[in-house]
Scaffold this motif. Sequence first.
Motif, short mmCIF file in Angstrom:
data_model
loop_
_atom_site.label_atom_id
_atom_site.label_comp_id
_atom_site.label_asym_id
_atom_site.label_seq_id
_atom_site.Cartn_x
_atom_site.Cartn_y
_atom_site.Cartn_z
N ALA A 188 0.17 1.35 -9.90
CA ALA A 188 -0.73 0.90 -8.84
C ALA A 188 -1.94 0.20 -9.44
N GLU A 189 -2.57 -0.66 -8.66
CA GLU A 189 -3.73 -1.41 -9.14
C GLU A 189 -5.04 -0.82 -8.65
N GLU A 190 -5.24 -0.78 -7.34
CA GLU A 190 -6.48 -0.25 -6.77
C GLU A 190 -6.19 1.07 -6.08
N ALA A 191 -7.18 1.98 -6.12
CA ALA A 191 -7.01 3.30 -5.53
C ALA A 191 -8.18 3.62 -4.61
N TYR A 192 -7.88 4.21 -3.47
CA TYR A 192 -8.89 4.51 -2.46
C TYR A 192 -8.80 5.98 -2.07
N LEU A 193 -9.97 6.64 -2.04
CA LEU A 193 -10.05 8.06 -1.67
C LEU A 193 -10.91 8.21 -0.42
N LEU A 194 -10.29 8.70 0.65
CA LEU A 194 -11.00 8.99 1.89
C LEU A 194 -11.34 10.47 1.88
N GLU A 195 -12.62 10.78 1.79
CA GLU A 195 -13.01 12.17 1.53
C GLU A 195 -14.22 12.56 2.37
N GLY A 196 -14.26 13.83 2.79
CA GLY A 196 -15.39 14.36 3.52
C GLY A 196 -15.04 15.66 4.21
N VAL A 207 10.82 -9.84 -5.74
CA VAL A 207 10.23 -11.01 -5.08
C VAL A 207 9.71 -11.99 -6.11
N GLU A 208 9.70 -13.26 -5.75
CA GLU A 208 9.27 -14.31 -6.67
C GLU A 208 7.80 -14.66 -6.43
N GLU A 209 6.95 -13.66 -6.45
CA GLU A 209 5.51 -13.85 -6.30
C GLU A 209 4.81 -12.64 -6.87
N ASP A 210 3.52 -12.78 -7.11
CA ASP A 210 2.74 -11.66 -7.63
C ASP A 210 2.63 -10.58 -6.56
N VAL A 211 2.75 -9.34 -7.00
CA VAL A 211 2.67 -8.20 -6.08
C VAL A 211 1.58 -7.25 -6.56
N GLN A 212 0.71 -6.86 -5.65
CA GLN A 212 -0.31 -5.87 -5.95
C GLN A 212 -0.02 -4.61 -5.17
N TYR A 237 -1.84 -5.59 4.64
CA TYR A 237 -0.78 -5.34 3.68
C TYR A 237 0.55 -5.81 4.24
N ASP A 238 1.40 -6.29 3.34
CA ASP A 238 2.73 -6.73 3.75
C ASP A 238 3.66 -5.54 3.98
N ILE A 239 3.59 -4.56 3.08
CA ILE A 239 4.42 -3.37 3.21
C ILE A 239 3.54 -2.14 2.96
N ILE A 240 3.73 -1.13 3.79
CA ILE A 240 3.08 0.17 3.57
C ILE A 240 4.19 1.20 3.35
N PHE A 241 4.14 1.87 2.21
CA PHE A 241 5.12 2.92 1.92
C PHE A 241 4.48 4.29 2.10
N THR A 242 5.23 5.19 2.69
CA THR A 242 4.84 6.60 2.77
C THR A 242 6.05 7.43 2.36
N GLY A 243 5.83 8.72 2.23
CA GLY A 243 6.97 9.62 2.07
C GLY A 243 7.52 9.97 3.44
N ASP A 244 8.74 10.46 3.48
CA ASP A 244 9.32 10.80 4.78
C ASP A 244 8.64 12.02 5.39
N GLN A 245 8.31 13.01 4.54
CA GLN A 245 7.65 14.22 5.00
C GLN A 245 6.83 14.78 3.83
N THR A 246 5.87 15.66 4.16
CA THR A 246 5.11 16.31 3.10
C THR A 246 5.58 17.76 2.97
N MET A 247 5.38 18.33 1.79
CA MET A 247 5.88 19.68 1.54
C MET A 247 5.08 20.73 2.30
N LEU A 270 0.84 -1.20 0.00
CA LEU A 270 0.00 0.00 0.00
C LEU A 270 0.87 1.24 0.00
N LEU A 271 0.56 2.18 -0.87
CA LEU A 271 1.20 3.49 -0.88
C LEU A 271 0.26 4.50 -0.26
N LEU A 272 0.72 5.21 0.75
CA LEU A 272 -0.03 6.33 1.31
C LEU A 272 0.44 7.60 0.62
N MET A 273 -0.46 8.25 -0.07
CA MET A 273 -0.10 9.40 -0.91
C MET A 273 -0.89 10.63 -0.48
#
Length: 265
Positions: A80-88, A52-57, A113-123, A4-7
């Motif tokens: 990326a494959e699937e995208a999620y928007l948390l909005e309100g 890795v020697e397996e399918d990655v999503q 999720y096996d791995i969650i990636f984020t950025g180190d900081q936001t601008m 999962l990428l947190l963007m």
Amino acid sequence: MKILLLMKIVPDTTNAKIDPETKNLKRDGIKTVINPSDLCGLKFALNVTEQVEEDVQIDVLTMGPQDAEKYLRDCIQMGAEEAYLLEGEEFKGSDTYATSYALSEAIKHIGDYDIIFTGDQTMDGDTGQIGPQIAERLGINQVTYISDINYKDGEFEVKRRTADGTETVSLKTPFLASALKGSVNKPSKFALKRSNIAKEKEIHNLTSELLGLDLDKIGQKGSLTVVTDLSAPDKNETGNIIDEGSSEKNIEAIVKIIEDSKVLV
């Protein structure tokens, strides 16, 4: 394997201005971009798919306004494959504590999720707190400021920048890793030729009601910190660039400047 990428969508801060009354960034009419170090996180995720020697999503999640959908589609076009928007509207004014609560609950709803990636900081906020807070809420290992990641003998070998140099860490999934800005080339929107996939892909909309969030824990009501003042840094006089055509002439010019300023006696 699932990654999962947190963007986050941030204003192009080279053109940002501050509202003198609210002390917040003026976002209206300002160009927005994907936070640069988040794109480094996506690149690391794409690198893992080749190791890795397996399918990655790879999925991507963001909390933001409805027009963030455009940037989610950009991430899909990059791999990326699937995208999620948390909005309100109820999320407006969330500090890092409230944001990490909302995002961690969204992650629990989406799945493991096996791995969650984020950025180190936001601008915009520039705190570097979201990733560590989410790892703590999810009860998983974390590694910050990563500059490289490689899969080896069933474990991930991660290099991270520290004040003293580079540290190498070995860890197994699940874990959260925050990518250091500028540590890797950003992925290209055009390399994988996924423009049609990005246009047609469904964006999964998440809401506080769907997630069953406690409204007292999000937005300004759920924030433990309050920004009382915000100002742009003072513009300081820049230095002079010495370019006399050769290193010898540059040295002579610098020595003359030192002599004229009477720094050396």
